[in-house]
Design a protein around this motif. Structure first.
Motif, PDB file in Angstrom:
ATOM      1  N   LEU A   1      75.198  75.145  40.742  1.00 59.09           N
ATOM      2  CA  LEU A   1      74.399  74.687  39.608  1.00 59.09           C
ATOM      3  C   LEU A   1      74.312  73.156  39.596  1.00 59.09           C
ATOM      4  N   PRO A   2      73.208  72.623  39.133  1.00 57.78           N
ATOM      5  CA  PRO A   2      73.167  71.177  38.894  1.00 57.78           C
ATOM      6  C   PRO A   2      74.247  70.815  37.867  1.00 57.78           C
ATOM      7  N   ALA A   3      74.766  69.603  37.955  1.00 60.06           N
ATOM      8  CA  ALA A   3      75.900  69.187  37.129  1.00 60.06           C
ATOM      9  C   ALA A   3      75.656  69.429  35.636  1.00 60.06           C
ATOM     10  N   ALA A   4      74.493  69.067  35.120  1.00 55.27           N
ATOM     11  CA  ALA A   4      74.224  69.228  33.689  1.00 55.27           C
ATOM     12  C   ALA A   4      74.297  70.694  33.276  1.00 55.27           C
ATOM     13  N   GLU A   5      73.770  71.591  34.100  1.00 56.28           N
ATOM     14  CA  GLU A   5      73.832  73.027  33.792  1.00 56.28           C
ATOM     15  C   GLU A   5      75.256  73.540  33.864  1.00 56.28           C
ATOM     16  N   TRP A   6      76.007  73.092  34.864  1.00 58.03           N
ATOM     17  CA  TRP A   6      77.391  73.529  34.993  1.00 58.03           C
ATOM     18  C   TRP A   6      78.216  73.071  33.792  1.00 58.03           C
ATOM     19  N   TYR A   7      78.078  71.800  33.391  1.00 58.67           N
ATOM     20  CA  TYR A   7      78.813  71.303  32.232  1.00 58.67           C
ATOM     21  C   TYR A   7      78.458  72.092  30.975  1.00 58.67           C
TER      22      TYR A   7
END
Length: 153
Positions: free
Chosen positions: A3-9
């Motif tokens: 996942l892209p970082a923003a989605e993962w966070y």
């Protein structure tokens, strides 16, 4: 799939955090405040704002609640409370904020703080909630041992 970082966070759990100050007078009595929205007395402090470091939130809350411009000192207690009654997990940070000089004026925050008192540590335990009493006992241990105490309940 990565996942892209923003989605993962966005998938990670969240929690609440607060910071409070252990402020004493020259006799070693602890400053407690009585809020307008809780039954028990408490230490000056409150919930951290988004992105706010605990020591900065502690200083801000003390300024807002009792009008003292103090620099938080040593971290005395880190407290983790499990989620309860619709509330997320809660992290708390209690800092030493030193003794205040005799005659130092206390200015109460309008609409939020109804009263304040400097009380002996033993009396403070009887005025606060059970959770805060556990924190105050941990404060005493931290002060006696020179360590930071970690609570997990």
């Amino acid at each position: 799939m990565v996942l892209p970082a923003a989605e993962w966070y966005a998938t990670l759990p969240t929690f609440l955090a607060f910071a409070g100050a252990v402020i004493t007078d020259d006799a070693g009595r602890i400053l407690l405040v009585r809020t307008t929205y809780r039954q028990h007395w408490n230490l000056p402090g409150g919930v951290l704002e988004a992105g706010e470091p605990p020591h900065a939130g502690c200083a801000r809350e003390v300024r807002e609640e009792v009008g003292l411009d103090l620099e938080p000192g040593r971290l005395l207690v880190v407290d983790w409370s499990a989620p309860a009654a619709g509330r997320q997990a809660l992290f708390g940070f209690l800092f030493e904020a030193g003794p205040v000089a005799p005659g130092t004026p206390i200015r109460l925050q309008d609409g939020e703080i109804a009263d304040y008192a400097f009380v002996p540590p033993g009396e403070a335990l009887g005025r606060v909630s059970a959770n805060m009493a556990a924190r105050l006992r941990a404060v005493a241990t931290a002060q006696e041992t020179g360590t930071t105490v970690y609570l997990a309940r």
